[in-house]
Write a protein that holds these residues in place. Structure first.
Motif, mmCIF file in Angstrom:
data_model
loop_
_atom_site.group_PDB
_atom_site.id
_atom_site.type_symbol
_atom_site.label_atom_id
_atom_site.label_comp_id
_atom_site.label_asym_id
_atom_site.label_seq_id
_atom_site.Cartn_x
_atom_site.Cartn_y
_atom_site.Cartn_z
ATOM 1 N N LYS A 293 -6.821 -3.636 -4.873
ATOM 2 C CA LYS A 293 -5.730 -3.641 -5.627
ATOM 3 C C LYS A 293 -4.637 -4.075 -5.100
ATOM 4 N N ASP A 294 -4.290 -3.867 -3.884
ATOM 5 C CA ASP A 294 -2.996 -4.561 -2.941
ATOM 6 C C ASP A 294 -3.251 -5.906 -2.737
ATOM 7 N N TYR B 129 6.604 -1.244 -13.149
ATOM 8 C CA TYR B 129 5.445 -0.454 -13.428
ATOM 9 C C TYR B 129 5.390 -0.273 -14.820
ATOM 10 N N ASN C 88 0.930 -1.290 0.009
ATOM 11 C CA ASN C 88 0.050 0.152 0.014
ATOM 12 C C ASN C 88 0.928 1.344 0.106
ATOM 13 N N ALA D 100 1.900 1.919 -3.443
ATOM 14 C CA ALA D 100 0.870 2.516 -4.130
ATOM 15 C C ALA D 100 0.848 3.989 -3.931
ATOM 16 N N TYR D 101 0.495 4.342 -2.747
ATOM 17 C CA TYR D 101 0.253 5.869 -2.393
ATOM 18 C C TYR D 101 1.414 6.625 -2.582
ATOM 19 N N GLN E 177 0.039 2.078 -10.238
ATOM 20 C CA GLN E 177 0.027 0.383 -9.971
ATOM 21 C C GLN E 177 0.901 -0.451 -10.791
#
Ligand code: NDP
Length: 333
Positions: free
Chosen positions: A313-314, A230, A193, A196-197, A202
């Protein structure tokens, strides 16, 4: 919603995180009130009821919890149970017509996550995942740096989330693979996560991954390492452990770097940048900010910071990491 504009929260699962963090944090919120309890251990109820002034009629067991549908004092059910139970409890809570907050990691598989999302959509209720870091103000400043491309295009990242604990025992859910125990689900979700942030990207593939597992039936991973790729070819490194200490999220860009070090303790997360900026100051209580943010999204009908669709998604990435570790191959996400 009530006239006082506070949402009534019922905690489902009166274990360590509920008693140690969430119930105390609820006392610090502006828009929430702990009004209900749901447990599989009714012997826990008297002490909780006394401590938090909870009415007997707002106290439920897993056998009676469906009756909460008729209780107007409860707006939200907060699921704080072992990971493998999140799907069933979330679906049941959604079917009572209450909004659902569910602890991380969201569930075991993306398919389970989808069932949770569908149940909440069907019932017209919101589903927020307990990603406290995404609400934490220092972390939000780091996210802003990425969104603004403050240091230019990203060139790499790493996220390490681990603690030097003892290997979890076989008779506790954290030591049971089929209950969602192990480093990757429990701690690794913070690294996945965080990437991701931190990157606002993604991944498209797990390039490689490795796991050190307990040598017994149903034994969990103690440490997991992985490399994500990525769309533009950039890669990121992740590692996570329940027996090794490390805790940082580091983002590399063309014109500098920025990071959270440590990235996810309850207090004292600290952000800094290559040109000497400090992202702080640290906040006294992350969970109260998280719950007030989620309550306001419900009261105002606005977007959640960490909805089920984001956390799903995670879980997809986590499953791909496991597959890559098991096959020794690159796995597309
Ligand atoms: P605990 O083992 O301390 O408590 C879990 C509780 O879940 C139990 O006490 C029990 O409550 C309930 N439960 C329901 N079904 C089961 C079952 N089949 N087996 C065992 N317990 C069950 O775990 P934690 O509180 O540490 O963790 C719970 C969840 O919270 C996990 O998903 C974890 O990842 C998450 N968590 C999140 C943190 C964060 O920082 N966001 C930190 C710590 C945990 P009862 O007796 O009332 O039924």
């Amino acid at each position: 919603p009530h006239q006082d504009r506070k949402l009534g929260i019922a905690i489902l699962g009166l274990g360590g995180y509920a008693s140690g963090q969430i119930a105390p944090a609820l006392q610090l919120t502006e828009h929430c009130e702990l009004r209900g309890l749901i447990t599989g251990s009714p012997e826990k109820l008297p002490e909780w009821q006394r401590k938090y002034n909870i009415k007997e009629e707002n106290s439920y067991t897993y056998d009676t919890m469906d009756e909460i549908a008729d209780n107007d004092e409860i707006d939200v059910v907060y699921v704080i149970t072992p990971t493998a139970t999140h799907r069933d409890f979330t679906v049941r809570a959604a079917n009572t017509g209450k909004h659902v907050w569910c602890e991380k990691p969201m569930a075991m598989t993306p398919e389970e996550c989808q069932e949770m999302i569908d149940a909440c959509n069907r019932n017209g209720v919101k589903l927020a995942i307990g990603y406290r870091m995404m609400h934490e103000p220092n972390t939000r400043k780091l996210i802003e740096l990425t969104k603004e491309k403050a240091y230019g295009p990203l060139t790499g990242a790493h996220a390490y989330a681990g603690y030097a604990g003892s290997p979890p025992p076989a008779d506790y859910w954290r030591g049971q693979r089929d209950m969602g125990g192990g480093a990757l689900y429990d701690m690794g979700v913070y690294s996945v996560n965080g990437l991701a942030y931190g990157t606002q990207l993604q991944p498209v593939a797990v390039v490689k991954a490795g796991q050190r597992r307990q040598d017994r039936p149903n034994g969990v991973d103690l440490t997991t390492t992985y490399t994500l790729r990525y769309p533009d070819g950039m890669t990121a490194e992740g590692k996570t452990s329940v027996v090794e200490d490390y805790n940082e999220l580091h983002i590399e860009a063309e014109n500098g770097w920025y990071e959270m070090d440590p990235m996810q303790p309850y207090t004292g997360v600290k952000g800094s940048t290559s040109d000497g900026k400090v992202l702080g100051p640290p906040v006294p209580n992350q969970q109260s900010i998280q719950m007030d943010d989620d309550a306001l999204a419900i009261l105002n009908g606005t977007e959640l910071i960490a909805p089920g669709t984001l956390a799903q998604k995670d879980i997809r990435v986590i499953r791909a990491i496991i597959e890559s570790a098991e096959t020794g191959k690159e796995v597309k996400i």
